[in-house]
Scaffold this motif. Structure first.
Motif, short mmCIF file in Angstrom:
data_model
loop_
_atom_site.label_atom_id
_atom_site.label_comp_id
_atom_site.label_asym_id
_atom_site.label_seq_id
_atom_site.Cartn_x
_atom_site.Cartn_y
_atom_site.Cartn_z
N VAL A 206 -18.66 -32.18 41.88
CA VAL A 206 -18.97 -30.83 42.38
C VAL A 206 -18.23 -30.64 43.71
N LYS B 104 -17.84 -24.02 36.94
CA LYS B 104 -17.81 -24.01 35.47
C LYS B 104 -17.29 -25.33 34.91
N ASN B 105 -16.59 -26.10 35.73
CA ASN B 105 -16.04 -27.38 35.28
C ASN B 105 -16.93 -28.57 35.63
N SER B 106 -18.07 -28.31 36.24
CA SER B 106 -19.04 -29.36 36.55
C SER B 106 -20.12 -29.39 35.48
N ASP B 107 -20.61 -30.58 35.15
CA ASP B 107 -21.71 -30.69 34.19
C ASP B 107 -22.94 -29.97 34.73
N GLU B 108 -23.73 -29.43 33.81
CA GLU B 108 -24.89 -28.64 34.20
C GLU B 108 -25.86 -29.43 35.08
N ASN C 50 -14.00 -37.70 33.50
CA ASN C 50 -15.28 -37.62 34.21
C ASN C 50 -15.37 -36.40 35.13
N ARG C 51 -14.50 -35.41 34.90
CA ARG C 51 -14.46 -34.23 35.77
C ARG C 51 -15.83 -33.58 35.94
N GLY C 52 -16.65 -33.60 34.93
CA GLY C 52 -17.95 -32.94 34.98
C GLY C 52 -18.90 -33.52 36.00
N ARG C 53 -18.66 -34.76 36.43
CA ARG C 53 -19.56 -35.41 37.39
C ARG C 53 -19.24 -35.04 38.84
#
Length: 280
Positions: A113, A145-149, A108-111
């Motif tokens: 910031v 860059k590792n966070s979801d857009e 869930n790293r993308g969630r």
């Protein structure tokens, strides 16, 4: 947007106030280990309600970790395991490398910031929360860059609503530069306070003679050790590096005074005055 603020002190409380006043959040849930802090935050209107971490997580769009770095490292893995699609987790810690290493590779790293508002005062607790603390200040966003857009977009929009400038860095850059411009200021202030308390035995004289220059220099020594010891711990190598240079500069000035070399001392102070061109 419903936002949960974990930690209702200076930064968390000030953020809660600004999120509501700027229209970035419609409802603020507070989470805090200290029940007295939650109660006080409600009395002051900083939060709309207090809740457990589990309950708040279920109902929130944004979860902000506004607690000391040691505590972030304990709580963040719990949040990362439970975060749902569409939810965003954000921290506002003063060091970043260890936090980002902790979540690296998490499914869930993308969630998540990683953020650091370059703002604050020397006070702590809900009563220290102030309006517009973040206006015209800088928000550093790390390793975006590792966070979801969509997660990044939510935080960037929030930063815009808070009327803050956005700066992007990687974790290593962030920790290095904050050691130079923030962490060394605090450790110097703590040392100066200890020096004066050691040498000046009459507290009344400190109070009577302390002028604006002394007060502004030592102001940061009022800051909470609960916050700052973890910062020094987690940014130890960078703080030691800048501290070594700082001690070198002090030793150089001491030597010049011992040798009564006032011409060189004059030139050193002239050189330091170049900071005027940067900080106006």
């Amino acid at each position: 947007m419903i936002a949960t603020i974990i930690g209702t002190g200076l930064i968390g409380g000030s953020l809660a106030i600004s999120l509501k006043e700027k229209g970035a959040a419609s409802h603020i849930i507070g989470v805090d280990q200290q029940e007295s802090h939650l109660q006080r935050a409600k009395e002051l209107g900083i939060i709309d309600e207090g809740a457990s971490l589990e309950e708040a997580m279920k109902r929130s769009d944004l979860i902000v970790l506004a607690i000391p770095v040691d505590a972030v490292l304990k709580v963040l893995p719990i949040l990362m395991d439970k975060v749902q699609p569409g939810q965003v987790i954000m921290d506002v810690g003063s060091t970043k490398k260890n936090i980002l290493q902790l979540v690296a590779g998490h499914p869930n790293r993308g969630r998540f910031v990683a953020a650091h508002p370059m703002a604050g005062t020397e006070y702590s607790g809900p009563d220290a929360a102030v309006r517009n603390l973040f206006t015209n200040k800088t928000m550093v966003l790390c390793d975006v860059k590792n966070s979801d857009e969509d997660a990044l977009e939510m935080v960037e929009n929030m930063v815009d609503q808070l009327q803050m400038r956005t700066v992007y860095m990687n974790a290593e850059e962030h920790d290095l530069h904050t050691a130079y411009v923030s962490h060394i200021s605090h450790i110097t202030s703590f040392a100066l306070a200890l020096t004066v308390l050691k040498k000046e035995k009459e507290q009344g004289r400190i109070f009577e003679l302390a002028s604006g220059g002394f007060e502004s220099t030592v102001r940061l020594a009022k800051s909470s050790p609960d916050m700052w010891v973890p910062i020094f711990k987690h940014n130890r190598s960078n703080v030691l590096d800048v501290l070594e240079e700082h001690i070198h500069q002090l030793q150089q000035m001491k030597t010049l005074l011992e040798e009564e070399d006032y011409d060189t001392f004059y030139k050193l102070i002239q050189k330091s005055n170049k900071i005027r061109k940067i900080l106006k």
